[in-house]
Design an enzyme around this catalytic site. Structure first.
Site, PDB file in Angstrom:
ATOM      1  N   HIS A 180      -3.544   9.262   1.419  1.00 13.40           N
ATOM      2  CA  HIS A 180      -3.506   8.086   0.491  1.00 13.40           C
ATOM      3  C   HIS A 180      -4.974   7.857  -0.243  1.00 13.40           C
ATOM      4  O   HIS A 180      -5.731   8.397   0.399  1.00 13.40           O
ATOM      5  CB  HIS A 180      -3.015   6.772   1.348  1.00 13.40           C
ATOM      6  CG  HIS A 180      -3.919   6.185   2.415  1.00 13.40           C
ATOM      7  ND1 HIS A 180      -4.588   5.247   2.583  1.00 13.40           N
ATOM      8  CD2 HIS A 180      -4.461   7.427   3.737  1.00 13.40           C
ATOM      9  CE1 HIS A 180      -5.541   5.131   3.687  1.00 13.40           C
ATOM     10  NE2 HIS A 180      -5.499   6.298   4.269  1.00 13.40           N
TER      11      HIS A 180
ATOM     12  N   HIS B 266       0.795  -1.152   0.055  1.00 13.26           N
ATOM     13  CA  HIS B 266      -0.064   0.067  -0.017  1.00 13.26           C
ATOM     14  C   HIS B 266       0.848   1.246  -0.053  1.00 13.26           C
ATOM     15  O   HIS B 266       1.880   1.163   0.563  1.00 13.26           O
ATOM     16  CB  HIS B 266      -1.115   0.024   1.042  1.00 13.26           C
ATOM     17  CG  HIS B 266      -2.083   1.036   1.220  1.00 13.26           C
ATOM     18  ND1 HIS B 266      -2.903   1.192   0.224  1.00 13.26           N
ATOM     19  CD2 HIS B 266      -2.118   2.170   2.024  1.00 13.26           C
ATOM     20  CE1 HIS B 266      -3.628   2.430   0.559  1.00 13.26           C
ATOM     21  NE2 HIS B 266      -3.033   3.096   1.533  1.00 13.26           N
TER      22      HIS B 266
ATOM     23  N   CYS C 203      -3.441   3.090  -5.325  1.00 11.56           N
ATOM     24  CA  CYS C 203      -2.808   3.767  -4.570  1.00 11.56           C
ATOM     25  C   CYS C 203      -1.330   4.237  -5.029  1.00 11.56           C
ATOM     26  O   CYS C 203      -0.882   5.359  -4.804  1.00 11.56           O
ATOM     27  CB  CYS C 203      -2.623   3.181  -3.102  1.00 11.56           C
ATOM     28  SG  CYS C 203      -2.034   1.593  -2.905  1.00 11.56           S
TER      29      CYS C 203
END
EC number: 2.3.1.-
Length: 162
Positions: free
Chosen positions: A35, A23, A113
């Protein structure tokens, strides 16, 4: 004794090691990151957060890094600084802050992401995770095709000898 993790600097890319994938977030200072999080993303959820890949929308969130990382390890990883000039930190943060709270398109292969944070830092949306998976799948596919071709050839050989 392990060395402490250095404090990220504003504009740094943060790579969080979730089980099965990475991530990504962008550090904006004072312990916060921005994010891209699909609605089902639960900070620190580990393997459960992989289900977030099934959504086509995401929310731009500003949260504390320790909360987003949870029990997962993380590191600063500005891995494309040698290929692209990073934008000035103030510009990166301004661009990121303007997006907080917005719902945006989310596609695992083209708008995830990692694409999001690279676009903010470098102005170039890219995801090495996606490239690496596609390459691995391509290599595996070529290997399977070659094995299939060898199988067909062996089968023909046996038939010709009979």
């Amino acid at each position: 004794m392990r060395a402490p993790i250095p404090e990220p600097k504003p504009g740094d890319l943060i790579e969080i090691f979730r089980p099965f994938y990475r991530h990504w977030a962008i550090y904006v200072g004072d312990g916060y990151v921005i994010h891209l999080a699909p609605p089902s993303e639960i900070a620190g959820a580990g393997a459960a957060s992989i289900m977030s890949a099934l959504h086509d929308k995401a929310i731009v969130k500003k949260e504390l890094l320790y909360y987003v990382a949870g029990s997962d390890k993380y590191q600063v990883n500005n891995k494309h600084d040698d290929k692209y000039d990073p934008l000035p930190p103030s510009k990166i943060i301004q661009r990121a802050e303007e997006l907080v709270g917005q719902e945006v398109l989310y596609k695992l292969t083209s708008e995830n992401c990692e694409h999001f944070v690279n676009e903010l830092r470098y102005g170039v949306a890219r995801s090495d995770q996606v490239r690496d998976v596609v390459m691995a799948a391509g290599i595996a596919g070529v290997g399977l095709a070659a094995m299939g071709l060898i199988g067909v050839m062996l089968s023909r050989n046996r038939k010709q000898k009979q």
